[in-house]
Write a protein that holds these residues in place. Structure first.
Motif, PDB file in Angstrom:
ATOM      1  N   PHE A 248       1.080  -1.168  -0.087  1.00 57.18           N
ATOM      2  CA  PHE A 248      -0.159   0.056  -0.050  1.00 57.18           C
ATOM      3  C   PHE A 248       0.879   1.136  -0.120  1.00 57.18           C
ATOM      4  CE2 PHE A 248      -2.304  -3.514   2.036  1.00 57.18           C
ATOM      5  CZ  PHE A 248      -3.278  -3.463   1.565  1.00 57.18           C
ATOM      6  N   PHE A 249       0.363   2.259  -0.651  1.00 58.00           N
ATOM      7  CA  PHE A 249       1.259   3.588  -0.888  1.00 58.00           C
ATOM      8  C   PHE A 249       0.557   4.725  -0.644  1.00 58.00           C
ATOM      9  CE2 PHE A 249       3.552   0.372  -3.246  1.00 58.00           C
ATOM     10  CZ  PHE A 249       4.876   0.618  -3.134  1.00 58.00           C
ATOM     11  N   LEU A 250       0.714   5.837  -0.365  1.00 62.88           N
ATOM     12  CA  LEU A 250       0.178   7.215  -0.165  1.00 62.88           C
ATOM     13  C   LEU A 250       1.361   8.206  -0.330  1.00 62.88           C
ATOM     14  CD1 LEU A 250       0.588   8.290   2.954  1.00 62.88           C
ATOM     15  CD2 LEU A 250      -1.113   6.281   3.496  1.00 62.88           C
ATOM     16  N   GLU A 251       0.681   9.472  -0.411  1.00 67.24           N
ATOM     17  CA  GLU A 251       1.362  10.552  -0.351  1.00 67.24           C
ATOM     18  C   GLU A 251       0.877  11.550   0.599  1.00 67.24           C
ATOM     19  OE1 GLU A 251       1.405  11.450  -4.178  1.00 67.24           O
ATOM     20  OE2 GLU A 251       3.118  10.375  -5.091  1.00 67.24           O
ATOM     21  N   VAL A 252       1.589  12.309   1.436  1.00 70.48           N
ATOM     22  CA  VAL A 252       1.106  13.325   2.380  1.00 70.48           C
ATOM     23  C   VAL A 252       1.922  14.359   2.416  1.00 70.48           C
ATOM     24  CG1 VAL A 252       2.164  11.734   4.331  1.00 70.48           C
ATOM     25  CG2 VAL A 252       0.272  13.149   4.637  1.00 70.48           C
ATOM     26  N   LYS A 253       1.195  15.596   2.827  1.00 72.85           N
ATOM     27  CA  LYS A 253       2.191  16.647   3.016  1.00 72.85           C
ATOM     28  C   LYS A 253       2.981  16.708   4.268  1.00 72.85           C
ATOM     29  CE  LYS A 253      -0.015  20.722   0.973  1.00 72.85           C
ATOM     30  NZ  LYS A 253      -0.591  22.104   1.196  1.00 72.85           N
ATOM     31  N   GLU A 254       3.939  17.069   4.233  1.00 72.33           N
ATOM     32  CA  GLU A 254       4.879  16.914   5.579  1.00 72.33           C
ATOM     33  C   GLU A 254       4.529  17.574   6.654  1.00 72.33           C
ATOM     34  OE1 GLU A 254       9.255  17.501   4.889  1.00 72.33           O
ATOM     35  OE2 GLU A 254       8.617  19.710   4.324  1.00 72.33           O
ATOM     36  N   SER A 255       3.451  18.413   6.680  1.00 74.14           N
ATOM     37  CA  SER A 255       2.954  19.264   7.697  1.00 74.14           C
ATOM     38  C   SER A 255       1.893  18.468   8.269  1.00 74.14           C
ATOM     39  CB  SER A 255       2.815  20.792   7.313  1.00 74.14           C
ATOM     40  OG  SER A 255       1.638  20.748   6.284  1.00 74.14           O
TER      41      SER A 255
ATOM     42  N   LEU B 117      -1.173   3.053  11.621  1.00 77.81           N
ATOM     43  CA  LEU B 117      -1.779   1.846  10.705  1.00 77.81           C
ATOM     44  C   LEU B 117      -0.302   0.849  10.154  1.00 77.81           C
ATOM     45  CD1 LEU B 117      -4.504   3.669   8.881  1.00 77.81           C
ATOM     46  CD2 LEU B 117      -4.603   1.718  10.342  1.00 77.81           C
ATOM     47  N   GLY B 118       0.837   1.418  10.439  1.00 74.32           N
ATOM     48  CA  GLY B 118       2.058   0.603   9.926  1.00 74.32           C
ATOM     49  C   GLY B 118       2.835   1.048   8.715  1.00 74.32           C
ATOM     50  N   TYR B 119       2.152   2.133   8.363  1.00 71.02           N
ATOM     51  CA  TYR B 119       2.842   2.834   7.150  1.00 71.02           C
ATOM     52  C   TYR B 119       4.266   3.567   7.553  1.00 71.02           C
ATOM     53  CZ  TYR B 119      -1.002   2.623   4.039  1.00 71.02           C
ATOM     54  OH  TYR B 119      -2.185   2.173   3.304  1.00 71.02           O
ATOM     55  N   GLU B 120       5.456   3.215   6.721  1.00 69.70           N
ATOM     56  CA  GLU B 120       6.694   3.869   6.924  1.00 69.70           C
ATOM     57  C   GLU B 120       6.966   4.777   5.837  1.00 69.70           C
ATOM     58  OE1 GLU B 120       9.263   0.529   7.293  1.00 69.70           O
ATOM     59  OE2 GLU B 120       8.476   0.255   9.494  1.00 69.70           O
ATOM     60  N   LYS B 121       7.720   5.977   6.084  1.00 72.52           N
ATOM     61  CA  LYS B 121       8.005   6.832   5.201  1.00 72.52           C
ATOM     62  C   LYS B 121       9.202   6.329   4.266  1.00 72.52           C
ATOM     63  CE  LYS B 121      11.046  10.811   4.571  1.00 72.52           C
ATOM     64  NZ  LYS B 121      11.950  11.809   5.052  1.00 72.52           N
ATOM     65  N   ILE B 122       9.129   6.052   2.956  1.00 74.60           N
ATOM     66  CA  ILE B 122      10.102   5.434   2.145  1.00 74.60           C
ATOM     67  C   ILE B 122      10.936   6.508   1.073  1.00 74.60           C
ATOM     68  CG2 ILE B 122       9.106   3.125   2.143  1.00 74.60           C
ATOM     69  CD1 ILE B 122       7.813   4.051  -0.886  1.00 74.60           C
ATOM     70  N   PHE B 123      10.112   7.707   1.189  1.00 81.63           N
ATOM     71  CA  PHE B 123      10.840   8.838   0.086  1.00 81.63           C
ATOM     72  C   PHE B 123      10.401   9.883   0.271  1.00 81.63           C
ATOM     73  CE2 PHE B 123      10.756  10.533  -4.585  1.00 81.63           C
ATOM     74  CZ  PHE B 123      12.211  10.250  -4.520  1.00 81.63           C
ATOM     75  N   GLU B 124      10.887  11.026  -0.191  1.00 77.80           N
ATOM     76  CA  GLU B 124      10.204  12.356   0.160  1.00 77.80           C
ATOM     77  C   GLU B 124      10.383  13.175  -1.400  1.00 77.80           C
ATOM     78  OE1 GLU B 124      12.056  14.151   3.637  1.00 77.80           O
ATOM     79  OE2 GLU B 124      11.862  16.010   2.655  1.00 77.80           O
ATOM     80  N   ARG B 125       9.296  13.865  -1.687  1.00 75.87           N
ATOM     81  CA  ARG B 125       9.308  14.434  -2.822  1.00 75.87           C
ATOM     82  C   ARG B 125       9.299  15.850  -2.640  1.00 75.87           C
ATOM     83  NH1 ARG B 125       5.297  10.193  -5.488  1.00 75.87           N
ATOM     84  NH2 ARG B 125       6.571   9.007  -6.639  1.00 75.87           N
ATOM     85  N   LYS B 126      10.394  16.452  -2.906  1.00 78.77           N
ATOM     86  CA  LYS B 126      10.815  17.967  -2.934  1.00 78.77           C
ATOM     87  C   LYS B 126       9.763  18.701  -3.601  1.00 78.77           C
ATOM     88  CE  LYS B 126      14.432  17.405  -0.224  1.00 78.77           C
ATOM     89  NZ  LYS B 126      14.329  17.425   1.555  1.00 78.77           N
ATOM     90  N   GLY B 127       9.134  19.651  -2.947  1.00 77.17           N
ATOM     91  CA  GLY B 127       8.135  20.841  -3.719  1.00 77.17           C
ATOM     92  C   GLY B 127       7.047  20.174  -4.413  1.00 77.17           C
ATOM     93  N   TYR B 128       6.882  19.231  -3.948  1.00 75.73           N
ATOM     94  CA  TYR B 128       5.547  18.453  -4.903  1.00 75.73           C
ATOM     95  C   TYR B 128       4.285  18.888  -4.831  1.00 75.73           C
ATOM     96  CZ  TYR B 128       2.401  14.194  -5.890  1.00 75.73           C
ATOM     97  OH  TYR B 128       1.623  13.486  -6.480  1.00 75.73           O
ATOM     98  N   TYR B 129       3.797  19.684  -3.847  1.00 71.86           N
ATOM     99  CA  TYR B 129       2.511  20.354  -3.795  1.00 71.86           C
ATOM    100  C   TYR B 129       2.715  21.716  -4.421  1.00 71.86           C
ATOM    101  CZ  TYR B 129       1.027  16.446  -0.922  1.00 71.86           C
ATOM    102  OH  TYR B 129       0.911  15.200  -0.671  1.00 71.86           O
ATOM    103  N   ALA B 130       1.532  22.377  -4.851  1.00 72.91           N
ATOM    104  CA  ALA B 130       1.371  23.549  -5.542  1.00 72.91           C
ATOM    105  C   ALA B 130       2.214  24.690  -4.475  1.00 72.91           C
ATOM    106  CB  ALA B 130       0.063  24.086  -5.851  1.00 72.91           C
ATOM    107  N   ASP B 131       2.150  24.437  -3.192  1.00 64.96           N
ATOM    108  CA  ASP B 131       2.505  25.479  -2.162  1.00 64.96           C
ATOM    109  C   ASP B 131       4.024  25.589  -2.123  1.00 64.96           C
ATOM    110  OD1 ASP B 131       2.539  23.625  -0.676  1.00 64.96           O
ATOM    111  OD2 ASP B 131       0.988  24.178   0.875  1.00 64.96           O
TER     112      ASP B 131
END
Ligand code: COA
Length: 84
Positions: free
Chosen positions: A42-49, A60-74
């Motif tokens: 299972f995968f998901l993306e979430v704002k770091e804030s 629920l057992g999810y772990e951070k595997i990667f960070e997408r820099k500047g991914y969101y419009a803000d």
């Protein structure tokens, strides 16, 4: 769901109903149903804030595997999280 991988695109609980365990219950239900159909990852993306959502996903057992820099419009970064 594609093959044995699933991606959560969106989840939200009405403000007045938050903190009652609904999101956790809904996601556990989805995990069970999808695992029954053969899902393994299972995968998901979430704002770091977004501390509420990140806390939910970790619970629920999810772990951070990667960070997408500047991914969101803000300009904020996205955390990509995985649960196997
Ligand atoms: C994130 C969201 C879906 C959580 O829904 P919810 O039904 O209130 O969450 P739950 O009651 O099931 O909480 C489960 C766990 O999540 C975490 N959590 C939920 N809300 C939290 C908050 N405001 N602060 C910190 N942790 C929180 C806690 O670990 C909680 O477990 P606990 O109650 O044992 O402490 C909800 O806040 C929401 O709709 N937010 C706006 C939309 C959003 O950000 N969606 C995610 C986009 S990636």
């Amino acid at each position: 769901m594609a093959g044995d991988e699933c991606e959560l695109l969106s989840i939200a609980v009405k403000c007045a109903e938050r903190g009652k365990g609904l999101a956790k219950m809904l996601m556990e239900h989805c995990h069970r149903e999808l695992a029954g159909l053969g899902a393994k990852n299972f995968f998901l993306e979430v704002k770091e804030s977004n501390t509420a959502a990140i806390s939910l996903y970790k619970k629920l057992g999810y772990e951070k595997i990667f960070e997408r820099k500047g991914y969101y419009a803000d300009g904020e970064n996205a955390l990509v999280m995985n649960k196997s």
